[in-house]
Design an enzyme around this catalytic site. Structure first.
Site, PDB file in Angstrom:
ATOM      1  N   ARG A 156       0.829  -1.226   0.000  1.00  0.00           N
ATOM      2  CA  ARG A 156       0.000   0.000   0.000  1.00  0.00           C
ATOM      3  C   ARG A 156       0.861   1.273   0.000  1.00  0.00           C
ATOM      4  NH1 ARG A 156      -2.297  -3.714  -0.861  1.00  0.00           N
ATOM      5  NH2 ARG A 156      -4.055  -4.695   0.196  1.00  0.00           N
ATOM      6  N   SER A 185     -10.471  -0.702   4.671  1.00  0.00           N
ATOM      7  CA  SER A 185      -9.581  -0.861   5.827  1.00  0.00           C
ATOM      8  C   SER A 185      -8.944   0.473   6.190  1.00  0.00           C
ATOM      9  CB  SER A 185      -8.477  -1.874   5.511  1.00  0.00           C
ATOM     10  OG  SER A 185      -9.061  -3.145   5.365  1.00  0.00           O
ATOM     11  N   GLU A 213      -3.860   3.276   6.616  1.00  0.00           N
ATOM     12  CA  GLU A 213      -3.815   3.049   5.160  1.00  0.00           C
ATOM     13  C   GLU A 213      -4.543   4.211   4.482  1.00  0.00           C
ATOM     14  OE1 GLU A 213      -4.895  -0.910   3.861  1.00  0.00           O
ATOM     15  OE2 GLU A 213      -5.946  -0.104   2.115  1.00  0.00           O
TER      16      GLU A 213
HETATM   17  C1  LIG Z   1     -15.714  -0.770   0.906  1.00  0.00           C
HETATM   18  C2  LIG Z   1     -14.259  -0.551   0.558  1.00  0.00           C
HETATM   19  C3  LIG Z   1     -13.426  -1.632   0.380  1.00  0.00           C
HETATM   20  C4  LIG Z   1     -12.069  -1.442   0.052  1.00  0.00           C
HETATM   21  N1  LIG Z   1     -11.285  -2.537  -0.124  1.00  0.00           N
HETATM   22  C5  LIG Z   1      -9.991  -2.356  -0.490  1.00  0.00           C
HETATM   23  C6  LIG Z   1      -9.137  -3.486  -0.722  1.00  0.00           C
HETATM   24  O1  LIG Z   1      -9.548  -4.630  -0.646  1.00  0.00           O
HETATM   25  N2  LIG Z   1      -7.846  -3.255  -1.039  1.00  0.00           N
HETATM   26  C7  LIG Z   1      -7.339  -1.993  -1.169  1.00  0.00           C
HETATM   27  O2  LIG Z   1      -6.158  -1.861  -1.485  1.00  0.00           O
HETATM   28  N3  LIG Z   1      -8.123  -0.921  -0.953  1.00  0.00           N
HETATM   29  C8  LIG Z   1      -9.421  -1.066  -0.633  1.00  0.00           C
HETATM   30  N4  LIG Z   1     -10.205   0.030  -0.408  1.00  0.00           N
HETATM   31  C9  LIG Z   1      -9.594   1.382  -0.463  1.00  0.00           C
HETATM   32  C10 LIG Z   1      -9.639   2.057  -1.844  1.00  0.00           C
HETATM   33  O3  LIG Z   1     -10.686   1.545  -2.645  1.00  0.00           O
HETATM   34  C11 LIG Z   1      -8.314   1.929  -2.595  1.00  0.00           C
HETATM   35  O4  LIG Z   1      -7.255   2.505  -1.870  1.00  0.00           O
HETATM   36  C12 LIG Z   1      -8.375   2.599  -3.988  1.00  0.00           C
HETATM   37  O5  LIG Z   1      -7.217   2.265  -4.703  1.00  0.00           O
HETATM   38  C13 LIG Z   1      -8.528   4.102  -3.942  1.00  0.00           C
HETATM   39  O6  LIG Z   1      -8.879   4.528  -5.239  1.00  0.00           O
HETATM   40  P1  LIG Z   1      -9.628   5.901  -5.457  1.00  0.00           P
HETATM   41  O7  LIG Z   1      -9.791   6.128  -6.914  1.00  0.00           O
HETATM   42  O8  LIG Z   1     -10.892   5.944  -4.672  1.00  0.00           O
HETATM   43  O9  LIG Z   1      -8.566   6.905  -4.862  1.00  0.00           O
HETATM   44  P2  LIG Z   1      -8.818   8.167  -3.891  1.00  0.00           P
HETATM   45  O10 LIG Z   1      -9.310   7.694  -2.580  1.00  0.00           O
HETATM   46  O11 LIG Z   1      -9.607   9.184  -4.608  1.00  0.00           O
HETATM   47  O12 LIG Z   1      -7.323   8.678  -3.723  1.00  0.00           O
HETATM   48  C14 LIG Z   1      -6.380   7.903  -3.017  1.00  0.00           C
HETATM   49  C15 LIG Z   1      -4.996   8.531  -3.217  1.00  0.00           C
HETATM   50  O13 LIG Z   1      -4.623   8.407  -4.576  1.00  0.00           O
HETATM   51  C16 LIG Z   1      -4.315   9.677  -5.113  1.00  0.00           C
HETATM   52  N5  LIG Z   1      -4.696   9.638  -6.529  1.00  0.00           N
HETATM   53  C17 LIG Z   1      -5.919   9.396  -7.040  1.00  0.00           C
HETATM   54  N6  LIG Z   1      -5.854   9.376  -8.376  1.00  0.00           N
HETATM   55  C18 LIG Z   1      -4.564   9.621  -8.701  1.00  0.00           C
HETATM   56  C19 LIG Z   1      -3.855   9.730  -9.936  1.00  0.00           C
HETATM   57  N7  LIG Z   1      -4.461   9.597 -11.110  1.00  0.00           N
HETATM   58  N8  LIG Z   1      -2.527   9.966  -9.893  1.00  0.00           N
HETATM   59  C20 LIG Z   1      -1.878  10.108  -8.706  1.00  0.00           C
HETATM   60  N9  LIG Z   1      -2.496  10.025  -7.515  1.00  0.00           N
HETATM   61  C21 LIG Z   1      -3.822   9.777  -7.522  1.00  0.00           C
HETATM   62  C22 LIG Z   1      -5.102  10.665  -4.286  1.00  0.00           C
HETATM   63  O14 LIG Z   1      -4.510  11.943  -4.307  1.00  0.00           O
HETATM   64  C23 LIG Z   1      -4.967  10.025  -2.918  1.00  0.00           C
HETATM   65  O15 LIG Z   1      -3.709  10.339  -2.375  1.00  0.00           O
HETATM   66  C24 LIG Z   1     -11.554  -0.131  -0.099  1.00  0.00           C
HETATM   67  C25 LIG Z   1     -12.421   0.961   0.064  1.00  0.00           C
HETATM   68  C26 LIG Z   1     -13.770   0.773   0.371  1.00  0.00           C
HETATM   69  C27 LIG Z   1     -14.673   1.961   0.507  1.00  0.00           C
END
Ligand SMILES: Cc1cc2nc3c(=O)[nH]c(=O)nc-3n(C[C@H](O)[C@H](O)[C@H](O)COP(=O)(O)OP(=O)(O)OC[C@H]3O[C@@H](n4cnc5c(N)ncnc54)[C@H](O)[C@@H]3O)c2cc1C
Length: 302
Positions: free
Chosen positions: A172, A220, A290
């Protein structure tokens, strides 16, 4: 999205004081000074070049791993939801996915193309951009396992293609050059004739048995310490069901904090701090979040 909101969203136009609670899966977060939703690279370049050099820039995908504080975000937010959502099969085993494509769609497409291992991406409710930034993982797979190269953009609007070797990747965690963001990734998969949509369905069903899917959460909250599960440590500290304001530790999975619809970001952050302190007191383990915490507290405190 309704037409009025769509109208505000014209090419290159910023929304002012946009409530970030609309764009995060926890449904909390104060206003962003400027909120852009570029539709394509040219528009994104124009936006980046128009911003004064001292304007902080925060990127957001689906906000599924972000706690935005109640005082909101100073500077500009770039949302990638409409930037590049394309998913393209480049040849037999290579797939290019835009940063705005959801991981779930990439998983479904790859399974349709009989490519593996990609089904695990279905468990990540975010975008490819967010998954690259987080090295998101599920069911034993991690995003960067199959990345061959990425396309990036920097603050000056300069586009680059970088090989995987340019990035230091961990659990992560990914080290990214300062003020450079992801536009797309090229993945190298393997042909797997047994890949089938049922595999995704059963992975998601398995997950729904142990996690409060559908509730307002960020997945998480804490990383798993080496050889341990953060959820187990939180449960051991007796914190399941513990509540601060509208934020509660899930009874189903202790590493999830749920917003009952009335939580503020401050409630969630206080609960995070409380969990850390209690787990440290009970088991001596220091948990690391995380979830990423951004923005200012109410009253402007960082
Ligand atoms: C119900 C639930 C279950 C989940 N299960 C998991 C799991 O099993 N495993 C897991 O790893 N995560 C999980 N997550 C967390 C999350 O989905 C992941 O971390 C996901 O990768 C975040 O993607 P996002 O587009 O929502 O990013 P955001 O939350 O919008 O951003 C996260 C970070 O990425 C940066 N970012 C976003 N886009 C870009 C880009 N294009 N370039 C550079 N930086 C960028 C943002 O600035 C921020 O720092 C879960 C979340 C929920 C709500």
């Amino acid at each position: 999205m309704n037409a009025a909101v769509d109208d505000m969203n014209r090419i290159g136009e910023a929304r002012h004081d946009e409530p970030m609670s609309r764009h995060t899966s926890w449904r909390v977060g104060g206003p962003a000074d400027l909120y852009f939703r570029p539709r394509g690279k040219a528009e994104l370049q124009a936006i980046l070049r128009s911003l004064p050099a001292d304007t902080p820039i925060t990127w957001i995908g689906l906000g599924s791993n972000l706690l935005v504080r109640d005082g909101g975000i100073r500077g500009a937010v770039i949302a990638t939801a409409e930037l590049d959502r394309s998913i393209e099969r480049l040849d037999e085993t290579h797939v290019r996915a835009g940063a705005g494509a959801t991981c779930a769609r990439v998983a479904r497409k790859c399974v349709e193309w009989k490519l593996a291992p990609a089904a695990f991406l279905a468990g990540i409710p975010g975008t490819i951009g967010g998954a690259l930034r987080m090295n998101a993982g599920a069911f034993g797979g991690e995003t960067w396992d199959r990345v061959e190269s990425v396309e990036t953009i920097d603050r000056a609007g300069k586009l680059r293609v970088r090989p995987r070797a340019d990035f230091e990747v961990g659990y992560r965690r990914v080290r990214i050059p300062a003020e450079e963001w992801f536009i797309a990734a090229k993945f190298a998969f393997e042909v797997d004739e047994t890949a089938a949509p049922e595999a995704i369905k059963s992975l998601l069903a398995k997950r729904a048995e142990t996690q409060p899917i559908g509730a307002a959460s960020c997945g998480s909250v804490f990383k798993n310490p080496a050889g341990e599960a953060a959820g187990r440590l939180i449960e051991q500290a007796g914190l399941k069901g513990h509540r601060i304001g509208g934020a509660t530790v899930s009874d189903k999975h202790a590493n999830f904090i749920l917003n009952d619809g009335t939580a503020s970001a401050a409630d969630i952050e206080l609960l995070i701090e409380h969990i850390k302190a209690e787990v440290e007191r009970v088991s001596g383990v220091t948990l690391e979040t995380e979830v990423l915490i951004v923005g200012e507290r109410d009253g402007g405190e960082p």
